[in-house]
Design a protein around this motif. Structure first.
Motif, PDB file in Angstrom:
ATOM      1  N   CYS A   1       0.811  -1.225   0.000  1.00 31.82           N
ATOM      2  CA  CYS A   1       0.000   0.000   0.000  1.00 31.82           C
ATOM      3  C   CYS A   1       0.841   1.270   0.000  1.00 31.82           C
ATOM      4  O   CYS A   1       0.472   2.247  -0.653  1.00 31.82           O
ATOM      5  CB  CYS A   1      -0.937   0.010   1.199  1.00 31.82           C
ATOM      6  SG  CYS A   1      -2.289  -1.159   1.017  1.00 31.82           S
ATOM      7  N   HIS A   2       1.981   1.276   0.708  1.00 31.26           N
ATOM      8  CA  HIS A   2       2.770   2.502   0.735  1.00 31.26           C
ATOM      9  C   HIS A   2       3.341   2.837  -0.642  1.00 31.26           C
ATOM     10  O   HIS A   2       3.501   3.997  -0.989  1.00 31.26           O
ATOM     11  CB  HIS A   2       3.874   2.446   1.803  1.00 31.26           C
ATOM     12  CG  HIS A   2       5.066   1.628   1.425  1.00 31.26           C
ATOM     13  ND1 HIS A   2       5.095   0.267   1.532  1.00 31.26           N
ATOM     14  CD2 HIS A   2       6.266   2.010   0.931  1.00 31.26           C
ATOM     15  CE1 HIS A   2       6.268  -0.178   1.123  1.00 31.26           C
ATOM     16  NE2 HIS A   2       6.993   0.851   0.747  1.00 31.26           N
TER      17      HIS A   2
ATOM     18  N   ILE B   1       6.082  -2.189 -17.689  1.00 36.81           N
ATOM     19  CA  ILE B   1       6.535  -1.070 -16.861  1.00 36.81           C
ATOM     20  C   ILE B   1       6.335  -1.437 -15.403  1.00 36.81           C
ATOM     21  O   ILE B   1       5.271  -1.894 -15.002  1.00 36.81           O
ATOM     22  CB  ILE B   1       5.746   0.213 -17.193  1.00 36.81           C
ATOM     23  CG1 ILE B   1       6.058   0.647 -18.610  1.00 36.81           C
ATOM     24  CG2 ILE B   1       6.071   1.327 -16.214  1.00 36.81           C
ATOM     25  CD1 ILE B   1       5.218   1.788 -19.082  1.00 36.81           C
ATOM     26  N   THR B   2       7.364  -1.222 -14.605  1.00 38.45           N
ATOM     27  CA  THR B   2       7.263  -1.540 -13.185  1.00 38.45           C
ATOM     28  C   THR B   2       6.922  -0.282 -12.383  1.00 38.45           C
ATOM     29  O   THR B   2       7.156   0.839 -12.837  1.00 38.45           O
ATOM     30  CB  THR B   2       8.587  -2.110 -12.650  1.00 38.45           C
ATOM     31  OG1 THR B   2       9.594  -1.098 -12.751  1.00 38.45           O
ATOM     32  CG2 THR B   2       9.014  -3.346 -13.441  1.00 38.45           C
ATOM     33  N   ASP B   3       6.407  -0.496 -11.196  1.00 36.26           N
ATOM     34  CA  ASP B   3       6.127   0.627 -10.312  1.00 36.26           C
ATOM     35  C   ASP B   3       7.428   1.336  -9.945  1.00 36.26           C
ATOM     36  O   ASP B   3       7.473   2.560  -9.836  1.00 36.26           O
ATOM     37  CB  ASP B   3       5.367   0.177  -9.068  1.00 36.26           C
ATOM     38  CG  ASP B   3       6.047  -0.948  -8.323  1.00 36.26           C
ATOM     39  OD1 ASP B   3       6.683  -1.785  -8.962  1.00 36.26           O
ATOM     40  OD2 ASP B   3       5.934  -0.989  -7.089  1.00 36.26           O
TER      41      ASP B   3
ATOM     42  N   TYR C   1      10.799   6.073  -9.628  1.00 38.90           N
ATOM     43  CA  TYR C   1      12.102   6.712  -9.761  1.00 38.90           C
ATOM     44  C   TYR C   1      12.118   7.747 -10.875  1.00 38.90           C
ATOM     45  O   TYR C   1      12.741   8.789 -10.744  1.00 38.90           O
ATOM     46  CB  TYR C   1      13.219   5.679  -9.934  1.00 38.90           C
ATOM     47  CG  TYR C   1      13.565   5.028  -8.625  1.00 38.90           C
ATOM     48  CD1 TYR C   1      14.098   5.774  -7.578  1.00 38.90           C
ATOM     49  CD2 TYR C   1      13.311   3.689  -8.410  1.00 38.90           C
ATOM     50  CE1 TYR C   1      14.383   5.193  -6.364  1.00 38.90           C
ATOM     51  CE2 TYR C   1      13.597   3.097  -7.191  1.00 38.90           C
ATOM     52  CZ  TYR C   1      14.140   3.856  -6.175  1.00 38.90           C
ATOM     53  OH  TYR C   1      14.419   3.281  -4.975  1.00 38.90           O
ATOM     54  N   HIS C   2      11.410   7.481 -11.959  1.00 33.70           N
ATOM     55  CA  HIS C   2      11.360   8.478 -13.028  1.00 33.70           C
ATOM     56  C   HIS C   2      10.675   9.754 -12.541  1.00 33.70           C
ATOM     57  O   HIS C   2      11.159  10.853 -12.787  1.00 33.70           O
ATOM     58  CB  HIS C   2      10.636   7.938 -14.266  1.00 33.70           C
ATOM     59  CG  HIS C   2      10.529   8.965 -15.351  1.00 33.70           C
ATOM     60  ND1 HIS C   2      11.634   9.439 -16.017  1.00 33.70           N
ATOM     61  CD2 HIS C   2       9.468   9.641 -15.843  1.00 33.70           C
ATOM     62  CE1 HIS C   2      11.244  10.357 -16.891  1.00 33.70           C
ATOM     63  NE2 HIS C   2       9.940  10.496 -16.797  1.00 33.70           N
ATOM     64  N   LEU C   3       9.572   9.601 -11.834  1.00 37.04           N
ATOM     65  CA  LEU C   3       8.861  10.774 -11.329  1.00 37.04           C
ATOM     66  C   LEU C   3       9.679  11.517 -10.275  1.00 37.04           C
ATOM     67  O   LEU C   3       9.658  12.743 -10.217  1.00 37.04           O
ATOM     68  CB  LEU C   3       7.496  10.366 -10.763  1.00 37.04           C
ATOM     69  CG  LEU C   3       6.471   9.976 -11.823  1.00 37.04           C
ATOM     70  CD1 LEU C   3       5.304   9.228 -11.193  1.00 37.04           C
ATOM     71  CD2 LEU C   3       5.994  11.195 -12.592  1.00 37.04           C
TER      72      LEU C   3
ATOM     73  N   GLU D   1       2.625   6.204  -2.681  1.00 32.61           N
ATOM     74  CA  GLU D   1       3.735   7.001  -3.196  1.00 32.61           C
ATOM     75  C   GLU D   1       3.565   7.260  -4.689  1.00 32.61           C
ATOM     76  O   GLU D   1       3.765   8.379  -5.162  1.00 32.61           O
ATOM     77  CB  GLU D   1       5.060   6.284  -2.934  1.00 32.61           C
ATOM     78  CG  GLU D   1       6.274   7.078  -3.374  1.00 32.61           C
ATOM     79  CD  GLU D   1       7.582   6.386  -3.055  1.00 32.61           C
ATOM     80  OE1 GLU D   1       8.603   7.080  -3.068  1.00 32.61           O
ATOM     81  OE2 GLU D   1       7.592   5.153  -2.797  1.00 32.61           O
ATOM     82  N   LEU D   2       3.163   6.247  -5.426  1.00 27.17           N
ATOM     83  CA  LEU D   2       2.968   6.396  -6.863  1.00 27.17           C
ATOM     84  C   LEU D   2       1.842   7.385  -7.165  1.00 27.17           C
ATOM     85  O   LEU D   2       1.977   8.250  -8.029  1.00 27.17           O
ATOM     86  CB  LEU D   2       2.685   5.033  -7.506  1.00 27.17           C
ATOM     87  CG  LEU D   2       2.645   4.978  -9.023  1.00 27.17           C
ATOM     88  CD1 LEU D   2       3.908   5.559  -9.653  1.00 27.17           C
ATOM     89  CD2 LEU D   2       2.438   3.557  -9.492  1.00 27.17           C
TER      90      LEU D   2
END
Length: 87
Positions: free
Chosen positions: A3-4, A45-47, A52-54, A8-9
């Protein structure tokens, strides 16, 4: 995914989505994947990649990833002491 990580995403995606409110979620994810250099299937595409991109978006090209930056010791003596459990 825990969930965290979802929280975060969503937190990181929200400002991007607000900037481009005319796009749907998949279009935004596709755009982010393209910016990150992902050329394959969107299902791959992974979370982690999105997070990290964001996080790194807008940073210098040679900037250190935040999760790694906190562990870097610039002082060799401090690094040795930390490795031995002495702070």
């Amino acid at each position: 995914m825990s969930c965290h990580r979802i929280d975060e995403l969503i937190e990181l995606l929200t400002p991007e989505w607000k900037k481009q409110g005319h796009l749907n979620l998949m279009e935004i994810i596709s755009q982010l994947a393209e910016e990150a250099g992902h050329t394959g299937d969107l299902a791959k595409i992974t979370d982690d990649m999105l997070i990290y991109h964001l996080k790194m978006k807008g940073e210098e090209k040679d900037a250190m990833i935040p999760g790694i930056a906190k562990d870097v010791e610039v002082d060799f003596k401090a690094a040795i002491l930390k490795a031995r459990g002495i702070k």
